[in-house]
Structures are given as structure tokens and as C-alpha cells.
Design an enzyme around this catalytic site. Structure first.
Site, PDB file in Angstrom:
ATOM      1  N   ARG A 149       0.852  -1.182   0.000  1.00  0.00           N
ATOM      2  CA  ARG A 149       0.000   0.000   0.000  1.00  0.00           C
ATOM      3  C   ARG A 149       0.894   1.240   0.000  1.00  0.00           C
ATOM      4  NH1 ARG A 149      -2.242  -3.399   4.115  1.00  0.00           N
ATOM      5  NH2 ARG A 149      -4.361  -4.127   3.613  1.00  0.00           N
ATOM      6  N   LYS A 173      -2.148  -2.435   7.999  1.00  0.00           N
ATOM      7  CA  LYS A 173      -3.307  -1.920   8.723  1.00  0.00           C
ATOM      8  C   LYS A 173      -3.429  -2.614  10.078  1.00  0.00           C
ATOM      9  CE  LYS A 173      -6.176  -0.437   4.840  1.00  0.00           C
ATOM     10  NZ  LYS A 173      -7.479  -0.593   4.159  1.00  0.00           N
ATOM     11  N   HIS A 242      -1.914   2.647  -6.069  1.00  0.00           N
ATOM     12  CA  HIS A 242      -2.680   1.440  -5.751  1.00  0.00           C
ATOM     13  C   HIS A 242      -2.839   0.533  -6.968  1.00  0.00           C
ATOM     14  CE1 HIS A 242      -4.347  -0.025  -2.076  1.00  0.00           C
ATOM     15  NE2 HIS A 242      -5.479  -0.418  -2.642  1.00  0.00           N
ATOM     16  N   ARG A 245      -0.557  -2.359  -6.745  1.00  0.00           N
ATOM     17  CA  ARG A 245      -1.048  -3.393  -5.822  1.00  0.00           C
ATOM     18  C   ARG A 245      -2.111  -4.255  -6.513  1.00  0.00           C
ATOM     19  NH1 ARG A 245      -1.415  -4.552  -0.225  1.00  0.00           N
ATOM     20  NH2 ARG A 245      -3.522  -4.890   0.594  1.00  0.00           N
ATOM     21  N   HIS A 268      -4.440  -8.889   3.818  1.00  0.00           N
ATOM     22  CA  HIS A 268      -5.883  -8.780   4.030  1.00  0.00           C
ATOM     23  C   HIS A 268      -6.303  -9.657   5.206  1.00  0.00           C
ATOM     24  CE1 HIS A 268      -6.776  -7.559  -0.422  1.00  0.00           C
ATOM     25  NE2 HIS A 268      -6.447  -6.522   0.336  1.00  0.00           N
ATOM     26  N   TYR A 277     -10.093  -9.779  -6.628  1.00  0.00           N
ATOM     27  CA  TYR A 277      -9.064  -9.978  -7.653  1.00  0.00           C
ATOM     28  C   TYR A 277      -9.254 -11.268  -8.449  1.00  0.00           C
ATOM     29  CZ  TYR A 277      -6.709  -6.221  -5.231  1.00  0.00           C
ATOM     30  OH  TYR A 277      -6.414  -5.017  -4.662  1.00  0.00           O
TER      31      TYR A 277
END
Length: 303
Positions: A149, A173, A242, A245, A268, A277
Site C-alpha cells: 500500500r 493496517k 494502488h 497493488r 488482508h 481480484y
């Protein structure tokens, strides 16, 4: 709806215009939405607004969907109904709001924009001839190689990168740390950048990517530089961080089909996030099926 009940739409419109100062465009949209609902109620012989219940409103939403209204449009109409009933309850004309638990159909997730392998190759095929181009090459190679990211990349420090092991330690995150591999070209680009970085960086600065001033590079600066290289390399669409990514994840899935592995690499928490995806090329899927499934209908040898 009875004529007296339809008058409540006019009163509500005045309330929105005078008390809430809504624009004429919004007022018109709300009015049309409520007139549609009134027509629906009339067809079902509902004489009063108080007679409309949650189940009937769900039927109304389903009828809109069946007639071709988009989920976004249906959500807007339900919002108008919800606000209308709040007003009716405030005025003592109704005792319940049938729209509280009614939701529009889910909107289809927009597939993220990606570059195909040829476009990515063209984007990254620029000559390094100064410190900033060396830095930008390292940034973009690392983006594409490791699926980082933007916030993760600008937060990297020198200790996070292990060129010998070809890995990078990422703070993702929720302050979750993951270690992801780097490709050979990303490692080569980083080696070149680190040589140039030594002549720019301020003493004591440990951030991996710095600007011309020697201070940490901002996320906005990275966005601008990536977009600039996209234009210079003739990609033809707006290139943003992004996108690397998205391309990283898509290309890995197309080659491996390993959704769990890609989930781990992207960091994730929920595999449902990674599933966006899975928009793989149908021909690729068909070829995998034909090659692997025992009942795919492959021609027997010699046929």
C-alpha cells in the site's frame, strides 16, 4: 393513496425547502420518489401512509430492482422514504418508520483498475540517469514486486529492507506486521537507489525514500511522481500507486490461482477482500479446467 394523504408530500416538500434548505434538484428528486411510492400504495389499495409496513416496502424496493433501477437509485429512494416517515412521525401522523430495516440490493463491486504485464513492463522500462529517477524506479519496482500500500511504502525505514534475503518487513493496517518477498529487479533498483540516497539524506534520517531535500517523501509526492511516469511512458490511462497493488494481485492469481497466498501477501484480514481480484481471464480459466479436470471432455489421444 387518498388525496389528503398525498398532501403530506407537499407539506414535506415545504419542510425540506424552508427548514432544511435543500436544493431544488434534491426537492424534485424526493418528490418524484414519494410519488412513485404513493402510486405503489394505490395499486395495493393502501389508503394511508400509516398502512405501509416493512414487508410492503421491501416489495416496493424489489419491484424497482426488477424494473431495472440500479442499487444506488433504489438506495436513494429508500433514503427519501426514511426521511419522509421521520417527518410524518414528528408531525404525529404515523407511529412507525417502515423504511428503517429495508436495504437496497448490494451494488456490484467495481473491479480495480490494473495494468497488464506488457503495460507494466513498458511503465518500468525507463532509464535511470539521476538520483530521482533511481528513487522512482525503486519505488515502482517495489510496489509491483511486493504489492505494498502507499502508506506502507512511505513508512518503510532502512531496517525493514533485507536485500540479501530479498524480503521487506511491512507495517500494515491495524499495526500488523508481515514479511513479503521482493523480486530481483526490485532488489537491483533498491541497491541503485541506496547509493543515490546517501548523497541526499539528512544525518540521522532512517526513512527509506526521501525527497530532494533529504526529508521523508510524502504520499502525495509519490502519487504525483507515479502519475508523471505513467504519462511519460505513454501508458494512456492515469497511473496511481494502488494500481501496482491491484496489478500485483491480479497477475499472481492469474499465474497461481492461490487466493490464500495472495491474501497473505496483501495483508488482508478477510479473504473476502482478496476475492475482488478473482476476475481472471476466462480463457485462462478454461485452459486450466481443460488441462486439469477429469471430466473436462478432453479429446483422447489419437482421436
Amino acid at each position: 393513496m387518498e388525496p389528503a394523504e398525498r398532501e403530506w408530500i407537499d407539506r414535506f416538500s415545504s419542510h425540506l425547502a424552508n427548514e432544511r434548505r435543500m436544493s431544488p434538484h434534491t426537492l424534485s428528486a424526493y418528490r418524484q420518489d414519494l410519488l412513485k411510492l404513493a402510486e405503489f400504495g394505490a395499486r395495493r389499495r393502501l389508503g394511508r401512509w400509516a398502512a405501509l409496513d416493512n414487508s410492503q416496502l421491501r416489495t416496493f424496493a424489489a419491484a424497482l430492482h426488477g424494473a431495472g433501477s440500479s442499487p444506488r437509485s433504489i438506495q436513494r429512494r429508500l433514503s427519501a422514504v426514511r426521511t419522509f416517515y421521520e417527518y410524518l412521525m414528528r408531525e404525529g401522523h404515523c407511529t412507525h418508520n417502515p423504511a428503517l430495516d429495508v436495504r437496497a440490493p448490494k451494488t456490484k463491486k467495481r473491479l480495480p483498475a490494473t495494468l497488464d504485464a506488457d503495460q507494466m513492463g513498458r511503465l518500468l522500462a525507463f532509464r535511470v540517469d539521476d538520483s530521482l529517477s533511481a528513487r522512482d524506479k525503486a519505488i515502482m519496482e517495489l510496489f509491483y514486486s511486493s504489492g505494498l500500500r502507499l502508506t506502507e511504502l512511505v513508512g518503510l525505514n532502512l531496517a525493514a529492507v533485507d536485500l540479501a534475503d530479498r524480503t521487506v518487513r511491512v507495517q500494515g493496517k491495524g499495526n500488523k506486521t508481515r514479511i513479503v518477498p521482493m523480486g530481483r529487479q526490485a532488489v537491483d533498483a533498491l541497491r541503485k537507489w541506496l547509493k543515490e540516497r546517501a548523497g541526499l539524506v539528512k544525518p540521522g534520517e532512517n526513512v527509506l525514500f526521501v525527497g530532494r531535500s533529504g526529508r521523508p517523501l510524502s504520499a502525495r509526492a509519490v502519487q504525483l511522481r507515479v502519475g508523471s511516469w505513467g504519462r511519460r511512458q505513454g501508458i494512456g490511462i492515469h497511473v496511481h500507486p494502488h494500481m501496482f497493488r491491484h496489478s500485483f494481485a491480479t497477475h499472481l492469481l492469474e499465474s497461481s490461482g492461490d487466493l490464500r497466498g495472495v491474501q497473505e501477501l496483501l495483508g488482508h484480514a478477510d479473504i473476502g477482500t482478496t476475492q475482488i481480484y478473482t476476475h481472471l481471464d476466462f480463457q485462462h480459466l478454461a485452459s486450466v479446467y481443460e488441462a486439469a479436470h477429469p471430466r473436462a471432455g478432453r479429446r483422447p489421444r489419437g482421436a
